[in-house]
Write an enzyme that holds these catalytic residues in place. Structure first.
Site, PDB file in Angstrom:
ATOM      1  N   SER A 107     -11.205   0.953  -1.777  1.00  7.66           N
ATOM      2  CA  SER A 107     -11.120  -0.355  -1.410  1.00  7.66           C
ATOM      3  C   SER A 107     -12.617  -0.920  -1.163  1.00  7.66           C
ATOM      4  CB  SER A 107     -10.532  -0.744   0.013  1.00  7.66           C
ATOM      5  OG  SER A 107     -10.640  -2.009   0.383  1.00  7.66           O
ATOM      6  N   GLY A 108     -12.968  -1.998  -1.855  1.00  4.42           N
ATOM      7  CA  GLY A 108     -14.585  -2.398  -1.930  1.00  4.42           C
ATOM      8  C   GLY A 108     -14.997  -1.866  -3.065  1.00  4.42           C
ATOM      9  N   THR A 112     -10.724  -5.901  -7.855  1.00  2.00           N
ATOM     10  CA  THR A 112     -10.167  -7.276  -7.829  1.00  2.00           C
ATOM     11  C   THR A 112     -10.979  -8.114  -9.212  1.00  2.00           C
ATOM     12  OG1 THR A 112      -9.051  -7.244  -5.718  1.00  2.00           O
ATOM     13  CG2 THR A 112      -9.625  -9.626  -6.769  1.00  2.00           C
ATOM     14  N   ASN A 157     -14.415  -3.941   2.918  1.00  3.30           N
ATOM     15  CA  ASN A 157     -14.393  -5.247   1.594  1.00  3.30           C
ATOM     16  C   ASN A 157     -14.267  -6.366   2.310  1.00  3.30           C
ATOM     17  OD1 ASN A 157     -14.364  -6.366  -0.546  1.00  3.30           O
ATOM     18  ND2 ASN A 157     -12.453  -5.238  -1.472  1.00  3.30           N
ATOM     19  N   SER A 160     -10.670  -7.849   0.370  1.00  7.11           N
ATOM     20  CA  SER A 160      -9.731  -6.639   0.210  1.00  7.11           C
ATOM     21  C   SER A 160      -8.332  -7.007  -0.261  1.00  7.11           C
ATOM     22  CB  SER A 160      -9.719  -5.611   1.420  1.00  7.11           C
ATOM     23  OG  SER A 160      -8.960  -4.473   0.837  1.00  7.11           O
ATOM     24  N   SER A 161      -8.003  -6.579  -1.480  1.00  9.21           N
ATOM     25  CA  SER A 161      -6.457  -6.840  -1.712  1.00  9.21           C
ATOM     26  C   SER A 161      -5.402  -6.048  -0.806  1.00  9.21           C
ATOM     27  CB  SER A 161      -6.264  -6.333  -3.134  1.00  9.21           C
ATOM     28  OG  SER A 161      -6.984  -7.458  -4.070  1.00  9.21           O
ATOM     29  N   GLY A 387      -6.604   0.871  -3.723  1.00  9.08           N
ATOM     30  CA  GLY A 387      -7.115   2.369  -3.872  1.00  9.08           C
ATOM     31  C   GLY A 387      -6.806   3.214  -2.635  1.00  9.08           C
ATOM     32  N   GLU A 389      -6.903   5.471   0.457  1.00  2.92           N
ATOM     33  CA  GLU A 389      -7.533   5.076   1.880  1.00  2.92           C
ATOM     34  C   GLU A 389      -7.308   6.257   2.546  1.00  2.92           C
ATOM     35  OE1 GLU A 389      -5.622   1.654   3.116  1.00  2.92           O
ATOM     36  OE2 GLU A 389      -6.412   0.288   1.758  1.00  2.92           O
TER      37      GLU A 389
END
Length: 1134
Positions: A107-108, A112, A157, A160-161, A387, A389
């Site tokens: 994440s980050g 995206t 992020n 973040s999605s 991603g 985590e």
């Protein structure tokens, strides 16, 4: 602009990790650092792209860069995400291979943004055109909508999605996009109710409160203050670099482009506002007589506003928060909810409402962007999924997310290895199997149908009796204790009994990315994902337009006692479908890495990058790639690049490319064990061999550059000399030409002077001769004229004398006749006077006799006779006064009454006279004219004061057969095909749903059906029986559009409804309605007059909306397709 000609030219570090020497973890990280420090954020591992998040904007995504990488070989330019996107797009377009782009990372790490770059590049390089640009714009604008509802600010992020997204973009045979399909996976709906410290709820909540207008917030019953809503965290409500107000405007515009109608946008915002209001509902305990606690709503204001937004009765929802109904077979039992259970029910409703709204948004976007054509499509899939985590507190969501990443890692290793093996087999190269870590054992630990963690979690959720998170952990400790990747303090494995880093209420899994500690608290509840049936039924009763679609299980008529599938089961099934989908496509990988945890530029943390390199398996990927041969290249490309190293192959090799490469390598003394020949490529085992060739090529290029400079300077000098020589010849030629031209001009001018003098002398002689001849002709003409005049005057005198003699005789005769007539007249007058005198004397005598006889009766009856005479004269005068009244039924004038006693007779006479003149007027009608007036009357009843087109149609007679189908030989075939009498024949336009344009059709109406035929050929296209016609829809404006709607289930319904336009709309609909009214065996046809109605086109319903247009629309209405479900008709303003 300088363009690099190869991956190996002017490279910072090593652009392809396969060529890295020496290959170890330290050199791998150092190469990434070196490139990152010089803003080179992309690096290759063969065909895999490593993307480092720069946390800032770089000038490497310009339109010039797009053109630079367009239709270029993958290794031809420096590493870039555009190179991978171009390779995938060209493989799809030219080789007809379905592609998928897998974007993974923490994440980050920039997943995206990478997916946006891929989609924007494909949109830039594919075809152009109005429809293609519209599809591209809809595909690109779906991202802001999904990001607003599915992304949130987290510690790692700012965007973040919180859901997984897989988009299939569909292309036609030319490579132009036709549409797409989006699949979403596991929205983190627990974030709706609770967010960790330093994180935010989903973006849409903050965007709505910051960017909506005051009127919108007033309608949604919201306030801009974030602190008034319990579901919104306050410590990070405002994020640097995020403008929520501007983002809200972007989202509204994107929803409009994608195809959302205004009422749908309003409905979505109402549900978002309802979620915020739901979080403010609080409960208080209330004791009952039986000793049980019952929950009650504290402040009912938020509950009331939420119910108003959803259109639900407040008492129904309030009871659903206080009671729960349990059904088992034929029995029902109602139990009270305490405060804790009420809060659980509230949060469950909020999470389900938001997650189902998000799923509806995805479905609605898919309806707008789906491909319309039914042919086979080429597909490019883009996977942007969360991603791996590892948090301080990992729960069910992290467990599911990490399971998905395990599956993606598994397919990555399998496909990479398979691709490498297939290439060696295809090229007949000997292959040595590579030993690598296969994480299938971890996937089996989680997803095994018998002893997997998900299977045991589902078994616990479905087991009767008391089920808690602890019982689930006990079951794991019993079954998974011996598994090498499972660790628990309470398991039978004694080596973890004294591990104090492993709490009692947790278990640990050794993933491919490292060990992750999961806290079992909440696993069972989150997997159950239960929503009380009372709440589902309460939501189904709401009048809001979306609630019945979001909560179909709440329908009382379709109560299903079967337990719904668990969240883990659903996610496992969807991941399985995703894996099968990915395995059918050619994979392209983008591995995203974040350089630091601070989300700032120019910082590279070695330990963090190293950890991501390990769990992404990048080193294994390089080793697999280098297992056989580190570098491979087609013979033609290799020969073209290195041919200058051998005199035999320079400057041009005439034979096959493979033979030329063999000669080249032999001449360069490359050991035979360092390379191998494939069918179409040369394979080099050691990168040092390639670097040696590059060094020799670089030195050779310097020598060639010197030679080229020498040859160029000589060519330039010779060219300059030849140019000077040519210029001297041209100048001399031009001077000689100039001198000859001057000499010629002098001779020419002298000749012209002499010619002009001679021509003048000749012309003067001819003029003198012509003047003399003209004077002679004029003299002769004058003499002749005088002679003719004398003769004419003599004849005139003779004729006048004869005329005077004849007139004298006529006058004398006329006087004689007049004298005779006057004498006869005097005689007749004398006789008449004598006769008149005798008659008068006789009349006086008779009058005297009558007066003497009737004098005695006159006095007795005089009064009555005078009265009757007076009345008779008054009535006679009254009736004579009525003669001025006209015979027109439209004339309402009537003479005023002369006397009061005639009031009743005056009124009755006016009524009788009006009825009589109406009867006389009707008596003049023929049967045909009578039928026309009856149709006009019926048209007035249907359209008067309802449609703006009606007043202009009143003065136009109903002709019926506008095509003269009986007389026109062009329609003889069509006339014979219609058996009955044609009541109406007209030319109409049939509106096409795809583009809103009209196709001319012949419209024929009989007593039993209506027919649509081709204008040119007269061939019958459609014949629909009138009993199958349910209704007709028209607008209230001055357009000629109308929709013929067919009954559902009828034989003609499969063709769909008809949207037509005609200049004689009033007459067509009047005749249809009249036929339905007079027929006894069918229902009357309904006429629906509205500016917005639905039309069924085969399987889909399309909304037809009429709006007032400006002057640019011209004088006629224009139909335009806005999206898949909306046709907009612009009508000129009156």
């Amino acid at each position: 602009m300088e363009v690099k000609t190869s991956l190996l030219d002017n490279m910072i570090g090593v652009g392809d990790m396969v060529l890295l020497e020496p290959l170890n973890e330290d050199s791998f990280i150092e190469n990434l650092r070196s490139r990152f420090d010089h803003n080179e954020i992309y690096t290759y591992i063969g065909s895999v792209v490593i993307s480092m998040n720069p946390y800032r904007s770089l000038p490497i995504y310009t339109p010039q860069k797009v053109e630079e990488y367009r239709n270029r070989n993958f290794y031809e330019l420096s590493p870039h995400i555009y190179a991978l996107a171009d390779e995938a797009y060209r493989s799809l377009r030219d080789q007809d291979k379905d592609q998928c782009i897998l974007i993974t990372g923490e994440s980050g790490a920039g997943k995206t943004e990478a997916s946006k770059l891929v989609m924007s590049y494909v949109a830039a390089v594919c075809g152009k055109g109005q429809e293609v640009n519209k599809v591209k714009e809809q595909l690109l604008q779906s991202n802001p909508v999904l990001e607003a509802f599915g992304n949130a600010k987290t510690m790692r992020n700012d965007n973040s999605s919180r859901f997984g997204k897989y988009m299939d973009i569909e292309f036609d045979f030319k490579g132009d996009p036709l549409g797409g399909v989006i699949s979403n996976y596991l929205l983190e709906k627990s974030r709706v109710c609770k967010q960790p410290r330093g994180e935010r709820n989903f973006h849409i909540f903050y965007q709505l409160l910051s960017g909506a207008s005051d009127d919108t917030l007033l309608k949604l019953k919201l306030d801009r203050d974030f602190s008034k809503y319990n579901y919104l965290s306050l410590d990070s409500a405002n994020v640097n670099g995020l403008d929520d107000a501007a983002s809200f405007r972007t989202v509204r515009n994107a929803m409009q482009i994608v195809g959302f109608m205004e009422d749908e946008v309003q409905s979505v915002l109402e549900l978002v506002a309802a979620v915020l209001k739901l979080g403010n509902i609080e409960f208080k305990p209330e004791s009952r007589v039986n000793g049980f606690d019952e929950s009650r709503v504290k402040d009912k204001n938020d509950l009331k506003e939420m119910c108003e937004l959803l259109g639900i009765e407040q008492s129904v929802l309030e009871r659903a928060f206080s009671y729960r109904t349990v059904e088992a077979k034929m029995e029902k039992m109602s139990t009270t909810l305490n405060v804790a259970q009420a809060y659980y029910a509230r949060d469950a409703l909020a999470k389900n409402l938001y997650s189902r709204l998000f799923s509806w948004l995805v479905t609605r976007i898919n309806e707008s962007i789906k491909a319309q054509a039914k042919t086979r499509h080429k597909v490019m899939g883009v996977l942007d999924i969360y991603g791996f985590e590892i948090f301080e507190d990992n729960s069910f969501e992290q467990f599911i997310i990490n399971y998905c990443n395990e599956k993606l890692q598994q397919i990555f290793i399998e496909l990479t290895l398979r691709e490498e093996q297939e290439e060696y087999i295809r090229e007949d190269i000997e292959w040595t199997n590579i030993v690598y870590f296969n994480n299938a054992v971890i996937c089996d630990l989680i997803e095994n149908n018998q002893n997997g963690i998900l299977a045991m979690l589902d078994e616990e959720c479905l087991r009767p009796g008391t089920v808690t998170d602890d019982t689930f952990l006990d079951k794991l400790n019993t079954i998974c204790a011996e598994h090498q990747h499972f660790e628990s303090r309470l398991s039978k494995n004694s080596k973890f009994l004294t591990d104090h880093s492993l709490p009692h209420s947790c278990f640990r899994i050794q993933h491919y990315a490292g060990k992750v500690l999961y806290r079992v608290e909440g696993f069972v509840d989150k997997n159950n994902d239960l929503l009380y049936r009372d709440l589902s039924q309460a939501m189904y009763k709401a009048t809001h337009s979306l609630m019945r679609q979001l909560f179909p299980e709440g329908n009382p008529a379709k109560v299903n006692l079967k337990r719904p599938p668990t969240a883990g089961f659903q996610f496992k099934a969807s991941v399985g479908v995703l894996m099968k989908n990915l395995q059918t496509k050619n994979p392209n990988y983008i591995r995203c890495i974040k350089p630091n945890d601070k989300k700032v530029a120019h910082i590279f943390t070695d330990s963090l990058v190293c950890h991501q390199v390990r769990y992404l398996g990048l080193m294994e990927n390089v080793r697999v790639r280098r297992a056989g041969y580190a570098f491979r290249q087609p013979y033609e490309s290799c020969l073209k690049r290195y041919k200058m190293l051998c005199k035999t192959t320079w400057p041009q090799w005439r034979g096959p490319a493979r033979d030329g490469v063999a000669v080249l390598l032999t001449d360069c003394s490359v050991p035979t064990e360092e390379f191998a020949y494939g069918r179409s490529k040369i394979f080099i085992r050691n990168p040092r061999t390639l670097f040696t060739l590059e060094e020799r090529r670089r030195a050779c290029l310097e020598d060639l550059a010197t030679l080229i400079q020498k040859i160029y300077r000589g060519w330039k000098s010779r060219t300059h000399f030849l140019l000077l020589k040519k210029s001297q010849v041209v100048v001399a030629a031009w001077y000689r030409r100039y001198a000859q031209q001057n000499k010629y001009q002098k001779i020419k001018s002298a000749s012209l002077v002499m010619q002009s003098f001679i021509r003048g002398w000749k012309a003067r002689n001819i003029l003198r001769q012509l003047k003399y001849e003209k004077r002679c002709k004029e003299a002769v003409t004058t003499i002749a004229a005088y002679w003719h005049g004398t003769q004419a005057r003599m004849e005139l005198r003779r004729l006048k004398t004869e005329a005077q003699n004849k007139r004298a005789v006529s006058v004398i005769w006329a006087y004689w006749q007049g004298t005779k007539a006057r004498r006869e007249l005097r005689r007749l007058k004398e006789e008449a006077r004598c006769k008149h005198a005798v008659a008068i004397i006789w009349a006086y005598w008779l009058g005297l006799q009558v007066r003497r006889d009737y004098r005695k009766f006159f006095r007795a009856n005089a009064g009555k006779k005078i009265y009757n005479f007076t009345i008779q004269r008054i009535m006679q005068k009254y009736f004579l006064g009525l003669k001025t009244t006209t015979m027109s039924p439209m004339d309402n004038t009537w003479p005023a009454k002369p006397y009061g006693f005639l009031e009743g007779a005056h009124t009755e006479l006016r009524r009788i006279f009006h009825l009589w003149r109406c009867k006389k007027y009707r008596g003049q009608f023929t049967e045909e004219k009578k039928a026309v007036y009856e149709e006009k009357l019926e048209a007035s009843e249907i359209f008067k004061d309802k449609k703006a087109l009606y007043p202009s149609s009143v003065s136009q007679p109903f002709k019926g057969d506008y095509l003269e189908i009986q007389k026109n030989p062009k329609y003889q075939k069509l006339n014979s095909a219609v058996e009955e009498k044609v009541l109406l024949a007209d030319l109409v336009n049939k509106i096409n749903r795809a583009n809103g344009k009209g196709s001319p059709r012949l419209f024929l109406l009989t007593k039993s059906n209506f027919v649509l035929a081709d204008q040119k050929t007269g061939q019958v296209k459609t014949s629909v029986p009138l009993p199958d016609l349910a209704s007709v829809s028209v607008s209230t404006q001055s357009d000629g559009f109308f929709a013929l709607k067919l009954k559902e289930g009828s034989a003609s319904a499969s063709k769909g409804d008809f949207l037509l336009s005609s200049d004689h709309l009033i007459e067509i609909i009047t005749k249809l309605h009249r036929i339905g009214t007079t027929a006894a065996d069918r229902d009357q046809i309904n006429i629906d007059i509205s500016d917005e109605f639905l039309v069924q086109f085969k399987q889909d319903k399309v909304c037809v909306k009429f709006i007032q247009g400006g002057p640019k629309n011209g004088n006629s209405a224009a139909c335009k397709r806005k999206n898949n479900r909306l046709l907009e008709v612009s009508v000129p303003s009156p």
